[in-house]
Design an enzyme around this catalytic site. Structure first.
Site, PDB file in Angstrom:
ATOM      1  N   SER A   1     -36.144  43.773  27.579  1.00 44.94           N
ATOM      2  CA  SER A   1     -34.748  44.230  27.430  1.00 44.94           C
ATOM      3  C   SER A   1     -33.969  43.254  28.294  1.00 44.94           C
ATOM      4  O   SER A   1     -32.990  43.322  28.508  1.00 44.94           O
ATOM      5  CB  SER A   1     -34.341  45.494  27.912  1.00 44.94           C
ATOM      6  OG  SER A   1     -34.984  45.625  29.294  1.00 44.94           O
TER       7      SER A   1
ATOM      8  N   LYS B   1     -35.455  31.325  30.835  1.00 43.43           N
ATOM      9  CA  LYS B   1     -36.311  31.907  29.728  1.00 43.43           C
ATOM     10  C   LYS B   1     -36.019  31.074  28.369  1.00 43.43           C
ATOM     11  O   LYS B   1     -37.193  31.146  27.682  1.00 43.43           O
ATOM     12  CB  LYS B   1     -36.025  33.230  29.636  1.00 43.43           C
ATOM     13  CG  LYS B   1     -36.320  34.312  30.817  1.00 43.43           C
ATOM     14  CD  LYS B   1     -37.914  34.436  30.808  1.00 43.43           C
ATOM     15  CE  LYS B   1     -37.950  35.551  32.183  1.00 43.43           C
ATOM     16  NZ  LYS B   1     -39.337  36.075  31.913  1.00 43.43           N
TER      17      LYS B   1
END
Lengths: 316, 316
Positions: free
Chosen positions: A80, A55
């Site tokens: 989250s 990511k």
């Protein structure tokens, strides 16, 4: 902001842009794993990427693609998971503010990770409505730029660099595999393969408990998951419009796997390769093991998407 | 069989001899770990070695150092740990028989690993007496060559190649650290450092529950552990005559750590570096963290000795 499906020049530009920030992660092989699978597998270890997941590549590219004006106001997202950490770190390295909307009940360890990268955490209720409303409020108030976790061409171009590095290192592969959740990594992978190695097949693994990509591809339209539930907690999200379009065009097959198959594959990698991977990262390898006969004798690249697990809650 | 403490030519010959059999394991670094420790740490990842531990280096060198005559009759040892697997694989790769004496109550997974490498497993009772008697019987009956797990100069020369590779990759280090059980790895490390980089300090980590090396070094004679008990189950053994002599001469310090400190260090490595290491392998890093102030700002090499853990019995 990139407005069209990234072409090769966009992916190359993204790679150049982020190269001094990311880790060029290693490609691991294991003769024992190859023996079990009956294929020659090249694992691209994004569990060793900064923040422990691929990511960071996309988040970094998104941040670096902002104008000077936009940078000053900072970036925001709701997450989250690994995207939150990736965006927080990318913002920190560029000295710009990051606002991360997180449900109140998110684990303290996840909040602390993001706080540790200097981001501001904004609490919301644990509903999609509250997440979106809170994010909208933050974006309005701060003028921050919303970086979507996957339905964004700069994000996709960033994620595409993982398979670019893999192919550059291994040479021709018969198949490249990645997991699919929102589809950022899979889209990027599919674009890279189509542009750099069109004869290579792209196969995704998807958890049976969050199987929207499988059904969407079959139906020819987005069919979001309802109440997705799987141990692969990075893959709960459904495809977006941009990722669906790319995946429809360039992905050859999606193989569904059960949580038990995911856990078994994850355990095999931990035990035999001595690397920590998260359940989501084990999904493509689980898919390969499930349909072994399709891959016999082939050269297969697998993107190991991340290694962020709660060691206090392991499934073994 | 090597009759004297290995000199540089012996270690170089061992390295050459085993080089086509072993993995040249990678050296990992982590800016987060460096930040926590206040030092620049280079982890030599022998958890990625064949059979998951450095033990394969020594076993391989021992097998390859046998005469043609000795090879025909095969090798034997008593061990239920990494040495058993290392010797079994080294024997298999050289097409010679291996006889491994193991207590009846050893975990099935350990027996199966050794059987998987084609060795013959010979059951004994779970006492030292029975292990030694059974081994003696096997050695007599088969004419097999007994390969001691650590008190053997060929084994020591093989283990010495791990730190040789580390130094060759990193250049000058202020300190090199290794765990100590029977002392094969520590002896080899100390010899390499003395020969290749004499200004580098050699510091060992030892579990408080099996602290014979610490006390032996202090007393100037071997004081074996009585009822050793630690989570670092690869370090239960006490020093031998050959390892004691080398360690006395060339090791600068031994730092004792508790099981809690070992578990904390192990967890930190799993979480931050995403690699699976066994408790024994976490001992030197635990020692560094315990006495941080000694290593501030220094370049420290740490041998990660292995990665064989039972995932069903983790201490977190």
């Amino acid at each position: 902001m990139t407005q069209n499906i990234p072409d090769l020049s966009k992916i190359e530009a993204a790679h150049k842009r982020i190269s001094s920030f990311i880790h060029k992660t290693p490609v691991f092989t294991s003769s024992i794993i190859n023996g079990i699978a009956g294929a020659e597998i090249f694992f691209k270890c994004e569990n060793f990427q900064r923040v422990g997941a691929f990511k960071f590549r996309g988040a970094c590219n998104a941040v670096l693609s902002l104008s000077e004006e936009e940078r000053k106001k900072g970036v925001a997202t709701h997450s989250s998971g690994n995207h939150a950490q990736g965006l927080a770190l990318a913002a920190k390295l560029n000295n710009i503010p990051a606002y991360i909307v997180m449900p109140k009940n998110a684990p303290a360890v996840k909040k602390n990770a993001v706080l540790g990268y200097g981001a501001e955490v904004i609490d919301c209720e644990a509903t999609l409505q509250s997440r979106e409303d809170t994010l909208e409020h933050v974006v309005k108030e701060k003028g921050a730029y919303f970086v979507h976790p996957f339905n964004d061409y700069d994000i996709i171009a960033g994620q595409a660099t993982a398979s670019k590095e893999l192919i550059e290192e291994t040479g021709k592969l018969d198949v490249i595999m990645a997991p699919v959740g929102g589809g950022g990594l899979l889209s990027g992978t599919a674009l890279t393969v189509n542009l750099l190695s069109p004869a290579t097949k792209v196969v995704a693994g998807e958890p049976a408990g969050a199987d929207d990509a499988y059904h969407s591809l079959k139906a020819g339209k987005i069919i979001p998951s309802t109440n997705p539930n799987t141990i692969a907690d990075g893959l709960l999200t459904s495809l977006g419009t941009k990722t669906f379009e790319i995946i429809s065009k360039y992905v050859d097959e999606i193989i569904m796997v059960s949580d038990e198959e995911i856990i078994n594959a994850m355990r095999l990698v931990w035990e035999r390769m001595k690397i920590v991977i998260e359940p989501s990262a084990a999904v493509p390898f689980a898919a390969l093991l499930k349909e072994k006969e399709k891959f016999q004798g082939q050269r297969v690249g697998i993107i190991i998407s991340g290694g962020n697990v709660d060691l206090g809650k392991l499934p073994f």
